[in-house]
Design a protein around this motif. Structure first.
Motif, mmCIF file in Angstrom:
data_model
loop_
_atom_site.group_PDB
_atom_site.id
_atom_site.type_symbol
_atom_site.label_atom_id
_atom_site.label_comp_id
_atom_site.label_asym_id
_atom_site.label_seq_id
_atom_site.Cartn_x
_atom_site.Cartn_y
_atom_site.Cartn_z
ATOM 1 N N ASP A 1 0.847 -1.191 0.000
ATOM 2 C CA ASP A 1 0.000 0.000 0.000
ATOM 3 C C ASP A 1 0.884 1.243 0.000
ATOM 4 O OD1 ASP A 1 -2.046 1.775 0.132
ATOM 5 O OD2 ASP A 1 -2.655 1.308 2.190
ATOM 6 N N ALA A 2 0.723 2.068 -1.018
ATOM 7 C CA ALA A 2 1.551 3.269 -1.136
ATOM 8 C C ALA A 2 1.237 4.273 -0.026
ATOM 9 C CB ALA A 2 1.340 3.914 -2.504
ATOM 10 N N LYS A 3 -0.031 4.352 0.388
ATOM 11 C CA LYS A 3 -0.416 5.286 1.446
ATOM 12 C C LYS A 3 0.247 4.904 2.763
ATOM 13 C CE LYS A 3 -4.517 7.269 3.608
ATOM 14 N NZ LYS A 3 -6.002 7.220 3.698
ATOM 15 N N LEU A 4 0.252 3.602 3.057
ATOM 16 C CA LEU A 4 0.911 3.129 4.274
ATOM 17 C C LEU A 4 2.413 3.384 4.225
ATOM 18 C CD1 LEU A 4 0.703 1.576 6.963
ATOM 19 C CD2 LEU A 4 1.013 -0.537 5.649
ATOM 20 N N GLY A 5 3.001 3.263 3.038
ATOM 21 C CA GLY A 5 4.430 3.540 2.887
ATOM 22 C C GLY A 5 4.784 4.972 3.208
ATOM 23 N N GLY A 6 3.912 5.903 2.816
ATOM 24 C CA GLY A 6 4.155 7.309 3.133
ATOM 25 C C GLY A 6 4.126 7.568 4.624
ATOM 26 N N VAL A 7 3.210 6.888 5.346
ATOM 27 C CA VAL A 7 3.118 7.065 6.791
ATOM 28 C C VAL A 7 4.347 6.483 7.483
ATOM 29 C CG1 VAL A 7 1.736 6.535 8.844
ATOM 30 C CG2 VAL A 7 0.599 7.063 6.684
ATOM 31 N N ILE A 8 4.797 5.306 7.018
ATOM 32 C CA ILE A 8 5.984 4.687 7.612
ATOM 33 C C ILE A 8 7.224 5.546 7.378
ATOM 34 C CG2 ILE A 8 7.523 2.677 7.462
ATOM 35 C CD1 ILE A 8 5.066 1.001 6.808
ATOM 36 N N LYS A 9 7.324 6.099 6.188
ATOM 37 C CA LYS A 9 8.460 6.966 5.871
ATOM 38 C C LYS A 9 8.456 8.216 6.745
ATOM 39 C CE LYS A 9 11.826 8.716 3.351
ATOM 40 N NZ LYS A 9 13.218 8.215 3.455
ATOM 41 N N GLU A 10 7.274 8.733 7.018
ATOM 42 C CA GLU A 10 7.171 9.968 7.790
ATOM 43 C C GLU A 10 7.476 9.746 9.267
ATOM 44 O OE1 GLU A 10 3.771 13.347 8.874
ATOM 45 O OE2 GLU A 10 3.351 11.759 7.398
ATOM 46 N N LYS A 11 6.960 8.658 9.845
ATOM 47 C CA LYS A 11 7.082 8.439 11.288
ATOM 48 C C LYS A 11 8.357 7.676 11.676
ATOM 49 C CE LYS A 11 2.212 8.761 12.471
ATOM 50 N NZ LYS A 11 1.074 8.121 13.162
ATOM 51 N N LEU A 12 8.748 6.685 10.875
ATOM 52 C CA LEU A 12 9.879 5.831 11.249
ATOM 53 C C LEU A 12 11.119 6.055 10.394
ATOM 54 C CD1 LEU A 12 7.916 2.497 11.826
ATOM 55 C CD2 LEU A 12 8.619 4.183 13.531
ATOM 56 N N ASP A 13 11.002 6.890 9.383
ATOM 57 C CA ASP A 13 12.127 7.203 8.494
ATOM 58 C C ASP A 13 12.723 5.927 7.869
ATOM 59 O OD1 ASP A 13 13.865 8.752 7.116
ATOM 60 O OD2 ASP A 13 15.282 9.038 8.772
ATOM 61 N N ILE A 14 11.827 5.113 7.319
ATOM 62 C CA ILE A 14 12.236 3.889 6.621
ATOM 63 C C ILE A 14 11.812 4.035 5.169
ATOM 64 C CG2 ILE A 14 11.916 1.384 6.472
ATOM 65 C CD1 ILE A 14 11.287 1.392 9.457
ATOM 66 N N SER A 15 12.748 3.834 4.252
ATOM 67 C CA SER A 15 12.441 3.982 2.826
ATOM 68 C C SER A 15 11.604 2.796 2.366
ATOM 69 C CB SER A 15 13.739 4.054 2.010
ATOM 70 O OG SER A 15 14.490 2.868 2.200
ATOM 71 N N CYS A 16 10.463 3.097 1.754
ATOM 72 C CA CYS A 16 9.517 2.068 1.316
ATOM 73 C C CYS A 16 9.435 2.045 -0.206
ATOM 74 C CB CYS A 16 8.142 2.322 1.917
ATOM 75 S SG CYS A 16 8.136 2.312 3.718
ATOM 76 N N VAL A 17 9.138 0.864 -0.756
ATOM 77 C CA VAL A 17 9.055 0.670 -2.206
ATOM 78 C C VAL A 17 7.698 0.083 -2.532
ATOM 79 C CG1 VAL A 17 10.049 -0.479 -4.203
ATOM 80 C CG2 VAL A 17 11.535 0.278 -2.344
ATOM 81 N N TYR A 18 7.041 0.675 -3.548
ATOM 82 C CA TYR A 18 5.783 0.123 -4.062
ATOM 83 C C TYR A 18 5.809 0.251 -5.581
ATOM 84 C CZ TYR A 18 0.910 -0.559 -5.251
ATOM 85 O OH TYR A 18 -0.249 -1.031 -5.823
ATOM 86 N N SER A 19 5.687 -0.875 -6.277
ATOM 87 C CA SER A 19 5.763 -0.898 -7.735
ATOM 88 C C SER A 19 4.972 -2.104 -8.241
ATOM 89 C CB SER A 19 7.231 -0.984 -8.178
ATOM 90 O OG SER A 19 7.805 -2.197 -7.726
ATOM 91 N N PRO A 20 4.757 -2.213 -9.553
ATOM 92 C CA PRO A 20 4.079 -3.403 -10.097
ATOM 93 C C PRO A 20 4.809 -4.707 -9.776
ATOM 94 C CG PRO A 20 4.104 -1.654 -11.723
ATOM 95 C CD PRO A 20 4.943 -1.183 -10.577
ATOM 96 N N ALA A 21 6.147 -4.641 -9.692
ATOM 97 C CA ALA A 21 6.908 -5.847 -9.341
ATOM 98 C C ALA A 21 6.611 -6.267 -7.911
ATOM 99 C CB ALA A 21 8.408 -5.576 -9.513
ATOM 100 N N VAL A 22 6.456 -5.296 -7.004
ATOM 101 C CA VAL A 22 6.125 -5.608 -5.616
ATOM 102 C C VAL A 22 4.719 -6.190 -5.517
ATOM 103 C CG1 VAL A 22 5.789 -4.621 -3.320
ATOM 104 C CG2 VAL A 22 7.717 -3.873 -4.731
ATOM 105 N N ALA A 23 3.789 -5.646 -6.272
ATOM 106 C CA ALA A 23 2.418 -6.166 -6.255
ATOM 107 C C ALA A 23 2.380 -7.609 -6.739
ATOM 108 C CB ALA A 23 1.523 -5.279 -7.117
ATOM 109 N N GLU A 24 3.123 -7.922 -7.792
ATOM 110 C CA GLU A 24 3.191 -9.297 -8.292
ATOM 111 C C GLU A 24 3.859 -10.208 -7.259
ATOM 112 O OE1 GLU A 24 2.678 -12.448 -10.975
ATOM 113 O OE2 GLU A 24 1.793 -10.438 -10.872
#
Length: 540
Positions: free
Chosen positions: A92-115
């Motif tokens: 979930d891209a929205k969840l990734g933005g929250v994790i990046k903001e609060k925990l400063d962890i770089s998140c990845v979301y792409s078609p390859a990740v969905a597959e």
């Protein structure tokens, strides 16, 4: 690269062993055909199991709303924060933005990740060890039911069965109260009939009967706590001259017991009404604002539940409760009813008779929206109901005050009517229209208009008869005489077109008479010629 995968049993964090295979999105599913192949691509790093269904529901709702739950935050700090250089693949891209903001962890979301998430889901039993397939399916089913109940607000505070039972009991209490009160008035009316006409309120009547008992006790009893001073004085005066019969003390005791029942039921009805009002504001606040708690509760009771009522269209909500009249109208091919239970709403009640149909239709449309918002929405406030009711009140005011509008123009301004002024006109009788026969003056004018030259050839025609002249001259003259008549006829026809049938008959008679006169003149001329010839022969 690390992968965060959410399950019904808990959170799983995998480590990608071969990131090059993730770039081949189309052929990635071939690497997860079996659990052995999947273990070559991914390796389970940590699995955080949920303690119970409540924790799983809280985590699932937090993910749906794009928030970080307590258990997820704990896992991310414990596992992922140690390897800060690694990227975290999420679904979930929205969840990734929250994790990046609060925990400063770089998140990845792409078609390859969905597959990749889809492939992990297909081989979840082999990748997550120590968790039987039976337990996973049971946890998934329980979480699905809990999540559905949460989304539809099936909490104890939102159970509409209580409303259905409460409104049914309220109607039953009203019927029983009416029967009890009528029986009490009729029973005590034999002893003190004047009291029923003086005290019209049912509760005050029962309290007064219980306080008075025998009518002879009215003078010494104090009724000021239940009746106004004027009515109390009137009751005491009526008791002195009452025409009622005498009753025993046992009869008075039974009547007092009946009055106690009426008072208790009335007090319980007030309590039940308050309970129903509070439940309606908790379960369907927008519906309550639109049509009131009683009408809203009857609509819910008629449909069976709030969810069933939300499935009805606005046209059904409008005539809900008038099914018998609807099918009778369809059977007899007459007009269908315009309103059902919604007729008792305050907005429809304060409308004039000609606008009740329009207001009930508009109210049903807004009420249908309010019902769906209450049944399926997440908010529990009544803002939408207040806004829609304000719009309906404005529309009602327009219908009641403005009335007829202009057909042309902007349509926003009222039609202006000029002040009526009475104009008296005296009309004189015109006698010219009485007769349809043309006046003689027209004929005289017609004769005057004729050319004078047309009348002159008549004199030489008669003079030419005496002297001897060649037949050529006679032949030349006869066409002139004969030619005059048709000229006159043509002029008469042109000017007498507007004359009536009598004038036309006269012209026909003249046309018939003209050739007769011409033929007689020719015969006379021939006779004169013969006489002249005979006289010349005799002279010779």
């Amino acid at each position: 690269m690390l992968v965060l995968f959410e399950t019904a049993a808990g959170y799983a964090i995998f480590k990608v062993l071969d990131e090059s295979k993730l770039q081949q999105v189309d052929s990635l599913h071939k690497e997860f055909e079996t659990s052995e192949k999947a273990n070559k691509v991914l390796k389970l790093k940590h699995f955080e199991k949920f303690q119970d269904t409540t924790e799983a529901l809280a985590a699932a709702t937090a993910l749906v709303e794009g928030k970080i739950g307590k258990s997820l935050k704990k896992v991310l700090k414990k596992i992922v924060a140690k390897e800060a250089h690694e990227q975290l693949a999420i679904s979930d891209a929205k969840l990734g933005g929250v994790i990046k903001e609060k925990l400063d962890i770089s998140c990845v979301y792409s078609p390859a990740v969905a597959e990749l998430m889809r492939c992990i889901r297909s081989q979840m039993e082999g990748l997550i060890t120590g968790l039987p397939a039976r337990d996973i399916s049971a946890m998934s089913l329980g979480l699905a039911h809990s999540l559905s109940r949460y989304k539809l607000k099936f909490s104890p505070d939102k159970v509409d069965t209580m409303i259905v039972q409460a409104i049914s009991l309220l109607d039953d209490l009203d019927k029983e109260l009416n029967n009890y009160i009528m029986r009490c008035r009729e029973w005590y009316g034999w002893h003190f009939p004047e009291l029923g006409k003086i005290v019209t309120d049912n509760l005050a009547y029962c309290k007064a009967v219980r306080k008075i008992g025998d009518r002879t006790n009215v003078a010494g009893s104090d009724l000021s706590d239940m009746l106004p001073e004027e009515i109390e004085a009137e009751v005491k005066l009526a008791a002195e001259i009452s025409m009622g019969t005498e009753v025993s003390e046992q009869d008075i005791a039974n009547i007092s017991h009946l009055c106690d029942q009426v008072i208790e039921i009335t007090e319980y009805r007030v309590q039940l009404y308050d309970y129903l009002k509070n439940r309606m504001m908790a379960i369907a606040p927008n519906l309550t604002v639109m049509v009131g708690e009683l009408v809203g509760a009857r609509l819910i009771s008629h449909a069976g539940s709030l969810l069933n009522l939300a499935k009805h269209p606005a046209s059904t909500v409008q005539i809900l409760g008038a099914e018998k009249a609807l099918f009778r109208a369809l059977k007899t091919r007459k007009d269908t009813p315009k309103y059902g239970l919604i007729y008792h709403a305050s907005l429809v009640g304060q409308t004039s008779a000609k606008n009740k149909g329009k207001i009930s239709r508009m109210l049903a449309a807004k009420t249908a929206l309010a019902i769906r918002y209450d049944a399926l929405g997440e908010d529990t406030n009544a803002e939408m109901g207040v806004e829609n009711r304000a719009k309906l009140e404005v529309r009602l005011r327009q219908l009641e005050e403005k009335g007829i509008r202009r057909i042309s123009g902007t349509g926003k301004a009222m039609a202006k009517a000029d002040k009526y002024t009475h104009k008296s006109e005296v009309k004189v009788y015109d006698p010219s229209g009485d007769s349809t026969i043309p006046s003689t003056s027209k004929k005289r004018k017609f004769e005057e208009v004729e050319d004078p030259e047309a009348a002159e050839p008549t004199t030489p025609a008669f003079k030419a008869k005496k002297p001897k002249k060649e037949p050529v001259t006679q032949e030349t003259e006869t066409p002139e005489v004969s030619g005059e008549a048709p000229k006159k006829k043509k002029k008469k026809k042109k000017k007498d077109k507007k004359s009536d049938e009598a004038a036309e008959e006269e012209e026909k008679e003249e046309e018939i008479e003209v050739p007769v006169t011409e033929s007689t003149e020719k015969k006379k001329k021939k006779k004169k010629k013969k006489k002249v010839k005979e006289e010349e022969a005799d002279d010779e």
